[in-house]
Design an enzyme around this catalytic site. Structure first.
Site, mmCIF file in Angstrom:
data_model
loop_
_atom_site.group_PDB
_atom_site.id
_atom_site.type_symbol
_atom_site.label_atom_id
_atom_site.label_comp_id
_atom_site.label_asym_id
_atom_site.label_seq_id
_atom_site.Cartn_x
_atom_site.Cartn_y
_atom_site.Cartn_z
ATOM 1 N N GLU A 63 37.088 42.096 46.308
ATOM 2 C CA GLU A 63 37.303 42.817 45.046
ATOM 3 C C GLU A 63 38.188 44.040 45.254
ATOM 4 O O GLU A 63 39.056 44.341 44.431
ATOM 5 C CB GLU A 63 35.967 43.226 44.426
ATOM 6 C CG GLU A 63 36.101 43.805 43.033
ATOM 7 C CD GLU A 63 36.625 42.812 42.013
ATOM 8 O OE1 GLU A 63 37.626 43.149 41.324
ATOM 9 O OE2 GLU A 63 36.060 41.715 41.890
ATOM 10 N N GLU A 70 46.346 44.022 42.165
ATOM 11 C CA GLU A 70 46.653 44.165 40.741
ATOM 12 C C GLU A 70 47.358 45.486 40.454
ATOM 13 O O GLU A 70 48.297 45.535 39.655
ATOM 14 C CB GLU A 70 45.369 44.062 39.906
ATOM 15 C CG GLU A 70 44.819 42.659 39.830
ATOM 16 C CD GLU A 70 43.591 42.553 38.945
ATOM 17 O OE1 GLU A 70 43.071 43.602 38.491
ATOM 18 O OE2 GLU A 70 43.141 41.425 38.710
#
Length: 118
Positions: A63, A70
């Site tokens: 994550e 991102e």
């Protein structure tokens, strides 16, 4: 030594940023705490603890890397770009695979103990 301590500060900033901005990270952290609690309650073996800790770490790291990826994609491609979208999708897939692996590991370790306890 000062640089070494600063590296921990920056790492903690990254974890904090991810926790503040990514709802899934909050869920994954909660699930990790619940898994640790269940592990303690069920008195799992040392080897089982190692597996639980490993998969929790893999999900958390995936994550964090997904968030970093991102953020970087948003920086270099602020507008819509199909290739940027593919990078984000693939990065999210890494987290999904890690979560599935963690779930299967949890089922293999916890389910028999929960059935025996019932």
């Amino acid at each position: 030594m000062n640089t070494f301590i600063k590296s921990f500060y920056y790492a903690c900033k990254g974890i904090s940023y991810t926790f503040r901005t990514q709802p899934n990270f909050k869920v994954e952290c909660l699930v990790a705490v619940l898994a640790a609690g269940l592990s303690w309650y069920l008195h799992i073996s040392t080897m089982e603890w190692l597996w639980i800790i490993a998969v929790m770490g893999i999900v958390i790291m995936a994550e964090l890397l997904n968030t970093a990826m991102e953020t970087l994609v948003d920086l270099v491609s602020p507008g819509y770009d199909p290739k940027a979208g593919k990078v984000k999708d693939i990065s999210a897939a890494v987290v999904l695979i890690a979560a599935v692996l963690a779930s299967l590991t949890g089922i293999i370790i916890f389910l028999p103990k929960l059935i025996d306890a019932a």
